[in-house]
Design an enzyme around this catalytic site. Structure first.
Site, PDB file in Angstrom:
ATOM      1  N   VAL A 176       6.375 -19.420   3.585  1.00 40.61           N
ATOM      2  CA  VAL A 176       5.751 -19.818   4.705  1.00 40.61           C
ATOM      3  C   VAL A 176       6.147 -21.172   5.354  1.00 40.61           C
ATOM      4  O   VAL A 176       5.694 -22.047   4.528  1.00 40.61           O
ATOM      5  CB  VAL A 176       4.280 -19.614   4.461  1.00 40.61           C
ATOM      6  CG1 VAL A 176       3.486 -19.939   5.993  1.00 40.61           C
ATOM      7  CG2 VAL A 176       3.957 -18.341   4.305  1.00 40.61           C
ATOM      8  N   VAL A 204       4.489 -14.718  -2.549  1.00 43.46           N
ATOM      9  CA  VAL A 204       4.501 -15.785  -1.308  1.00 43.46           C
ATOM     10  C   VAL A 204       4.398 -17.011  -1.769  1.00 43.46           C
ATOM     11  O   VAL A 204       3.775 -17.509  -2.548  1.00 43.46           O
ATOM     12  CB  VAL A 204       3.141 -15.098  -0.348  1.00 43.46           C
ATOM     13  CG1 VAL A 204       2.954 -16.221   0.655  1.00 43.46           C
ATOM     14  CG2 VAL A 204       3.371 -13.837   0.138  1.00 43.46           C
ATOM     15  N   LYS A 205       4.960 -17.950  -0.950  1.00 42.37           N
ATOM     16  CA  LYS A 205       5.253 -19.525  -1.158  1.00 42.37           C
ATOM     17  C   LYS A 205       4.514 -19.888  -0.146  1.00 42.37           C
ATOM     18  O   LYS A 205       5.166 -19.757   0.935  1.00 42.37           O
ATOM     19  CB  LYS A 205       6.633 -19.960  -1.584  1.00 42.37           C
ATOM     20  CG  LYS A 205       6.503 -21.498  -1.683  1.00 42.37           C
ATOM     21  CD  LYS A 205       7.929 -21.923  -1.809  1.00 42.37           C
ATOM     22  CE  LYS A 205       7.900 -23.378  -1.764  1.00 42.37           C
ATOM     23  NZ  LYS A 205       9.155 -24.249  -1.773  1.00 42.37           N
ATOM     24  N   THR A 206       3.419 -20.657  -0.157  1.00 42.73           N
ATOM     25  CA  THR A 206       2.630 -21.379   1.021  1.00 42.73           C
ATOM     26  C   THR A 206       2.080 -22.644   0.261  1.00 42.73           C
ATOM     27  O   THR A 206       2.419 -23.114  -0.450  1.00 42.73           O
ATOM     28  CB  THR A 206       1.612 -20.406   1.466  1.00 42.73           C
ATOM     29  OG1 THR A 206       1.136 -20.771   2.763  1.00 42.73           O
ATOM     30  CG2 THR A 206       0.440 -20.095   0.269  1.00 42.73           C
ATOM     31  N   ASP A 252       5.046 -24.838  -6.868  1.00 38.82           N
ATOM     32  CA  ASP A 252       6.771 -25.012  -6.540  1.00 38.82           C
ATOM     33  C   ASP A 252       6.762 -26.423  -6.258  1.00 38.82           C
ATOM     34  O   ASP A 252       6.848 -27.025  -5.174  1.00 38.82           O
ATOM     35  CB  ASP A 252       7.264 -24.200  -5.572  1.00 38.82           C
ATOM     36  CG  ASP A 252       8.717 -23.997  -5.359  1.00 38.82           C
ATOM     37  OD1 ASP A 252       9.282 -24.843  -6.402  1.00 38.82           O
ATOM     38  OD2 ASP A 252       9.350 -23.556  -4.591  1.00 38.82           O
TER      39      ASP A 252
END
Length: 295
Positions: A176, A204-206, A252
């Site tokens: 995202v 999902v990376k957000t 991350d």
């Protein structure tokens, strides 16, 4: 259009109820995928904790030689013992990362923008599925731009990558993006983090934000939280602790590790929170203690 201005009906995210369909597999929503997909997901998320520590160093694909990443060949290898996944470009991996490492690979496959462009949202897929296979990618990372001019193209990039990856059991991580003109509210992240798994993203990376537990609850796949801009070490560890405590499946971290005064110690402190259940205070005390001995 529904929900643009907000519906009057109250929403119940059931934040205190565990995800119903896990089937015993340690990665959220992935109980029914094929063996090869599970194998790659288990390279990303440790079976013991169900969590992951990713090290992001893909900044150069649009920022050039980012501070702290001037020499990838010198900076990244010492950090590798303390992370689970290396997130970078194929060029960086092939030229600077020892091939004998056994870490998961989150391969950046979207590209097409640079910091000299006012609008970063117009990207393409720059890595073929065949090269992702050659790179032994554990997952493929695609940037998405919900609410930006390039939204449609970025979602098409995601869908095409998901389709290509399914042929070879390689998961896709939807990232995202939050551009210069894009909001950073829980309302926005609830929208973006639901759209991506609905289109097939396996991860999902957000970013962490207010109402994060609701965002996690409404997302049927694991959420990995980006570290974002460089913070003081204690603040970065508190961010990490809050995200994991409120349901994130991993961190991350990039700049908050490689731009730290003591990158290796910081990577270990993050690992303590993500995999060992340490508090932010315990992790920061560890950071201060070990870093003081290395002066």
């Amino acid at each position: 259009m529904a929900d643009v201005d907000g519906l009057k009906v109250a929403k119940n995210y059931h934040v205190n109820e565990p995800f119903a369909k896990n089937g015993g597999f340690h990665v959220k929503g992935m109980q029914d995928v094929d063996w090869g997909m599970k194998k790659r997901l288990s390279k990303i998320f440790q079976p013991e904790s169900g969590h992951t520590v990713m090290l992001a160093f893909d900044h150069g694909y649009f920022m050039g030689s980012t501070a702290g990443l001037e020499r990838l060949d010198l900076v990244i290898p010492p950090l590798m013992p303390y992370v689970d996944v290396l997130m970078g470009t194929r060029g960086a991996m092939r030229t600077c990362i020892p091939a004998e490492n056994n870490k998961g690979i989150a391969l950046r496959v979207s590209c097409g923008s640079s910091m000299v462009d006012e609008d970063l949202s117009h990207e393409v897929i720059g890595v073929s599925i065949e090269d992702a296979v050659r790179m032994d990618a554990s997952c493929m990372a695609v940037q998405t731009f919900i609410g930006a001019d390039g939204e449609k193209d970025s979602l098409e990039n995601l869908c095409k990558t998901v389709d290509a990856g399914l042929k070879y059991n390689i998961p896709t991580m939807g990232v995202v993006a939050v551009g210069k003109q894009m909001e950073r509210t829980s309302r926005f992240f609830k929208l973006a983090t639901r759209i991506l798994p609905e289109l097939g993203a396996h991860i999902v990376k957000t970013y962490y934000c207010e109402d994060f537990e609701e965002i996690v609850s409404a997302c049927p796949v694991p959420i990995v939280v980006a570290g974002g801009k460089k913070l003081p070490e204690n603040e970065a560890l508190t961010l990490c602790y809050k995200a994991i405590s409120e349901g994130a499946s991993g961190m991350d971290m990039g700049r908050n590790i490689f731009q730290s005064t003591h990158p290796e110690v910081m990577a270990q402190a993050v690992n303590m929170i993500v995999h060992k259940g340490a508090t932010d205070k315990e992790a920061y005390d560890f950071y201060l203690d070990v870093s003081s001995q290395s002066k």
